[in-house]
Write a protein that holds these residues in place. Structure first.
Motif, PDB file in Angstrom:
ATOM      1  N   GLU A 182       0.808  -1.219   0.000  1.00  4.12           N
ATOM      2  CA  GLU A 182       0.000   0.000   0.000  1.00  4.12           C
ATOM      3  C   GLU A 182       0.843   1.273   0.000  1.00  4.12           C
ATOM      4  OE1 GLU A 182      -2.131   3.409   1.538  1.00  4.12           O
ATOM      5  OE2 GLU A 182      -0.609   2.283   2.646  1.00  4.12           O
ATOM      6  N   PRO A 183       1.909   1.376   0.789  1.00  3.55           N
ATOM      7  CA  PRO A 183       2.706   2.609   0.740  1.00  3.55           C
ATOM      8  C   PRO A 183       3.302   2.869  -0.652  1.00  3.55           C
ATOM      9  CG  PRO A 183       3.251   1.348   2.703  1.00  3.55           C
ATOM     10  CD  PRO A 183       2.379   0.472   1.845  1.00  3.55           C
ATOM     11  N   LEU A 184       3.729   1.818  -1.319  1.00  8.19           N
ATOM     12  CA  LEU A 184       4.277   1.961  -2.666  1.00  8.19           C
ATOM     13  C   LEU A 184       3.171   2.345  -3.653  1.00  8.19           C
ATOM     14  CD1 LEU A 184       6.643   1.734  -4.635  1.00  8.19           C
ATOM     15  CD2 LEU A 184       6.148  -0.714  -4.816  1.00  8.19           C
ATOM     16  N   SER A 185       2.009   1.731  -3.510  1.00  3.80           N
ATOM     17  CA  SER A 185       0.870   2.089  -4.363  1.00  3.80           C
ATOM     18  C   SER A 185       0.532   3.565  -4.206  1.00  3.80           C
ATOM     19  CB  SER A 185      -0.366   1.250  -4.012  1.00  3.80           C
ATOM     20  OG  SER A 185      -0.218  -0.068  -4.444  1.00  3.80           O
ATOM     21  N   ARG A 186       0.519   4.020  -2.978  1.00  5.03           N
ATOM     22  CA  ARG A 186       0.152   5.410  -2.692  1.00  5.03           C
ATOM     23  C   ARG A 186       1.184   6.388  -3.238  1.00  5.03           C
ATOM     24  NH1 ARG A 186       1.542   6.658   2.094  1.00  5.03           N
ATOM     25  NH2 ARG A 186       0.731   4.748   3.005  1.00  5.03           N
ATOM     26  N   THR A 187       2.467   6.134  -2.998  1.00  6.97           N
ATOM     27  CA  THR A 187       3.498   7.090  -3.417  1.00  6.97           C
ATOM     28  C   THR A 187       3.743   7.068  -4.925  1.00  6.97           C
ATOM     29  OG1 THR A 187       5.262   5.508  -2.932  1.00  6.97           O
ATOM     30  CG2 THR A 187       4.704   7.111  -1.208  1.00  6.97           C
ATOM     31  N   SER A 188       3.559   5.920  -5.566  1.00  6.40           N
ATOM     32  CA  SER A 188       3.814   5.812  -7.001  1.00  6.40           C
ATOM     33  C   SER A 188       2.549   5.887  -7.847  1.00  6.40           C
ATOM     34  CB  SER A 188       4.523   4.489  -7.311  1.00  6.40           C
ATOM     35  OG  SER A 188       5.758   4.442  -6.656  1.00  6.40           O
ATOM     36  N   GLY A 220      -2.748 -12.975  18.354  1.00  3.35           N
ATOM     37  CA  GLY A 220      -1.375 -12.500  18.191  1.00  3.35           C
ATOM     38  C   GLY A 220      -0.600 -13.198  17.090  1.00  3.35           C
ATOM     39  N   LYS A 221      -0.757 -14.514  16.977  1.00  6.02           N
ATOM     40  CA  LYS A 221      -0.002 -15.238  15.963  1.00  6.02           C
ATOM     41  C   LYS A 221      -0.429 -14.821  14.570  1.00  6.02           C
ATOM     42  CE  LYS A 221       1.173 -19.820  14.219  1.00  6.02           C
ATOM     43  NZ  LYS A 221       1.244 -19.321  12.875  1.00  6.02           N
ATOM     44  N   GLU A 222      -1.736 -14.750  14.325  1.00  6.26           N
ATOM     45  CA  GLU A 222      -2.216 -14.341  12.999  1.00  6.26           C
ATOM     46  C   GLU A 222      -1.757 -12.928  12.672  1.00  6.26           C
ATOM     47  OE1 GLU A 222      -6.362 -16.905  13.101  1.00  6.26           O
ATOM     48  OE2 GLU A 222      -6.423 -14.784  12.607  1.00  6.26           O
ATOM     49  N   ALA A 223      -1.791 -12.044  13.640  1.00  8.38           N
ATOM     50  CA  ALA A 223      -1.370 -10.661  13.415  1.00  8.38           C
ATOM     51  C   ALA A 223       0.118 -10.607  13.088  1.00  8.38           C
ATOM     52  CB  ALA A 223      -1.678  -9.798  14.633  1.00  8.38           C
ATOM     53  N   ALA A 224       0.918 -11.362  13.833  1.00  6.65           N
ATOM     54  CA  ALA A 224       2.357 -11.365  13.592  1.00  6.65           C
ATOM     55  C   ALA A 224       2.667 -11.943  12.216  1.00  6.65           C
ATOM     56  CB  ALA A 224       3.073 -12.157  14.682  1.00  6.65           C
ATOM     57  N   ASP A 225       2.018 -13.048  11.861  1.00  8.04           N
ATOM     58  CA  ASP A 225       2.229 -13.643  10.538  1.00  8.04           C
ATOM     59  C   ASP A 225       1.854 -12.667   9.425  1.00  8.04           C
ATOM     60  OD1 ASP A 225       3.091 -15.988  11.698  1.00  8.04           O
ATOM     61  OD2 ASP A 225       1.225 -17.100  11.306  1.00  8.04           O
ATOM     62  N   SER A 226       0.722 -12.017   9.567  1.00 13.29           N
ATOM     63  CA  SER A 226       0.273 -11.069   8.555  1.00 13.29           C
ATOM     64  C   SER A 226       1.205  -9.870   8.489  1.00 13.29           C
ATOM     65  CB  SER A 226      -1.159 -10.630   8.850  1.00 13.29           C
ATOM     66  OG  SER A 226      -1.637  -9.838   7.807  1.00 13.29           O
ATOM     67  N   LEU A 227       1.631  -9.384   9.641  1.00 13.51           N
ATOM     68  CA  LEU A 227       2.560  -8.260   9.693  1.00 13.51           C
ATOM     69  C   LEU A 227       3.867  -8.616   8.986  1.00 13.51           C
ATOM     70  CD1 LEU A 227       3.271  -5.436  10.790  1.00 13.51           C
ATOM     71  CD2 LEU A 227       4.043  -6.556  12.872  1.00 13.51           C
ATOM     72  N   LEU A 228       4.375  -9.812   9.234  1.00  4.89           N
ATOM     73  CA  LEU A 228       5.613 -10.245   8.592  1.00  4.89           C
ATOM     74  C   LEU A 228       5.450 -10.353   7.080  1.00  4.89           C
ATOM     75  CD1 LEU A 228       6.865 -12.919  11.149  1.00  4.89           C
ATOM     76  CD2 LEU A 228       7.914 -10.701  10.641  1.00  4.89           C
ATOM     77  N   ARG A 229       4.324 -10.927   6.621  1.00  2.00           N
ATOM     78  CA  ARG A 229       4.082 -11.028   5.176  1.00  2.00           C
ATOM     79  C   ARG A 229       4.012  -9.641   4.541  1.00  2.00           C
ATOM     80  NH1 ARG A 229       0.741 -15.221   6.617  1.00  2.00           N
ATOM     81  NH2 ARG A 229      -1.101 -13.888   6.585  1.00  2.00           N
ATOM     82  N   HIS A 230       3.302  -8.725   5.182  1.00  2.00           N
ATOM     83  CA  HIS A 230       3.187  -7.361   4.645  1.00  2.00           C
ATOM     84  C   HIS A 230       4.551  -6.679   4.618  1.00  2.00           C
ATOM     85  CE1 HIS A 230       0.951  -3.886   3.359  1.00  2.00           C
ATOM     86  NE2 HIS A 230       1.612  -3.159   4.235  1.00  2.00           N
ATOM     87  N   ALA A 231       5.349  -6.882   5.660  1.00  2.00           N
ATOM     88  CA  ALA A 231       6.682  -6.282   5.718  1.00  2.00           C
ATOM     89  C   ALA A 231       7.567  -6.837   4.607  1.00  2.00           C
ATOM     90  CB  ALA A 231       7.309  -6.531   7.083  1.00  2.00           C
ATOM     91  N   LEU A 232       7.472  -8.153   4.362  1.00  2.00           N
ATOM     92  CA  LEU A 232       8.255  -8.756   3.290  1.00  2.00           C
ATOM     93  C   LEU A 232       7.849  -8.196   1.943  1.00  2.00           C
ATOM     94  CD1 LEU A 232       8.399 -12.479   4.454  1.00  2.00           C
ATOM     95  CD2 LEU A 232      10.315 -10.883   4.265  1.00  2.00           C
ATOM     96  N   HIS A 233       6.540  -8.098   1.695  1.00  2.00           N
ATOM     97  CA  HIS A 233       6.060  -7.532   0.427  1.00  2.00           C
ATOM     98  C   HIS A 233       6.426  -6.063   0.298  1.00  2.00           C
ATOM     99  CE1 HIS A 233       3.888 -10.835  -1.359  1.00  2.00           C
ATOM    100  NE2 HIS A 233       3.330 -11.109  -0.195  1.00  2.00           N
ATOM    101  N   SER A 234       6.515  -5.352   1.420  1.00  2.00           N
ATOM    102  CA  SER A 234       6.838  -3.925   1.404  1.00  2.00           C
ATOM    103  C   SER A 234       8.332  -3.687   1.258  1.00  2.00           C
ATOM    104  CB  SER A 234       6.358  -3.248   2.693  1.00  2.00           C
ATOM    105  OG  SER A 234       4.974  -3.344   2.815  1.00  2.00           O
ATOM    106  N   GLY A 235       9.133  -4.734   1.400  1.00  2.00           N
ATOM    107  CA  GLY A 235      10.573  -4.584   1.310  1.00  2.00           C
ATOM    108  C   GLY A 235      11.184  -3.967   2.560  1.00  2.00           C
TER     109      GLY A 235
END
Length: 185
Positions: free
Chosen positions: A82-88, A154-169
């Motif tokens: 999302e941050p990349l979508s927004r800025t670009s 907590g586990k689902e949130a952490a997993d999702s956060l990690l996936r989003h962080a990986l996709h966000s670079g």
């Protein structure tokens, strides 16, 4: 005149199709200063930004799309953080057998998704600001709903956060443990 590449193609297209007269284009170029050709044409008031984007799409042979909510797949949106979508101003809106369809405002922003183009076939489309805005609002709404619902787990949130962080670079993720009292233990 100094126009090259896409700007020269666009200038010729605008004149050849009769969208603008040669004198309108020349006047905009003279008044441009250090602005780009596109900014000068839009700034002259003779054509709107969206009309010029449509003309650019035709001149460059790139399809133009106007997106509605129904055209946008949440799963496809997730291919670009999302941050990349927004800025670009670039969004992935559909994923099918022929690849990922991506809509953007300016082809110059295409290098922002080179990482995606190495792993997937990407079909590029030009679009208007309202389509990008609608997709970004849908994206933000989805993320808010998804993360709000995950606060309980907590586990689902952490997993999702990690996936989003990986996709966000992301280069790093900083997490702090909650106290036992705050965690409900």
């Amino acid at each position: 005149e100094g126009l090259i590449g896409a700007d020269l193609l666009l200038k010729n297209f605008l004149i050849d199709t009769g969208l603008l007269s040669r004198s309108q284009v020349d006047a905009a170029i003279r008044q441009a200063g250090d602005r780009s050709f596109v900014d000068a044409i839009v700034g002259s008031g003779v054509i709107s930004e969206d009309e010029l984007r449509r003309a650019s799409a035709h001149a460059l042979g790139v399809p133009f799309v106007t997106l509605s909510k129904a055209d946008i797949s949440i799963a496809a949106l997730m291919y670009i953080p999302e941050p990349l979508s927004r800025t670009s101003n670039i969004i992935a809106y559909r994923n099918g057998d022929n690849g990922i369809e991506v809509a953007l405002l300016d082809l110059a922003d295409l290098p922002a998704i080179d990482y995606l183009r190495t792993a997937h076939r990407v079909n590029v489309r030009l679009t208007d600001r309202s389509s990008i805005k609608q997709a970004l609002l849908l994206y933000q709404k989805h993320l808010k709903e998804k993360f709000a619902g995950m606060v309980q787990s907590g586990k689902e949130a952490a997993d999702s956060l990690l996936r989003h962080a990986l996709h966000s670079g992301a280069h790093y993720i900083h997490l702090e443990p909650a106290s036992a009292e705050a965690a409900g233990l």
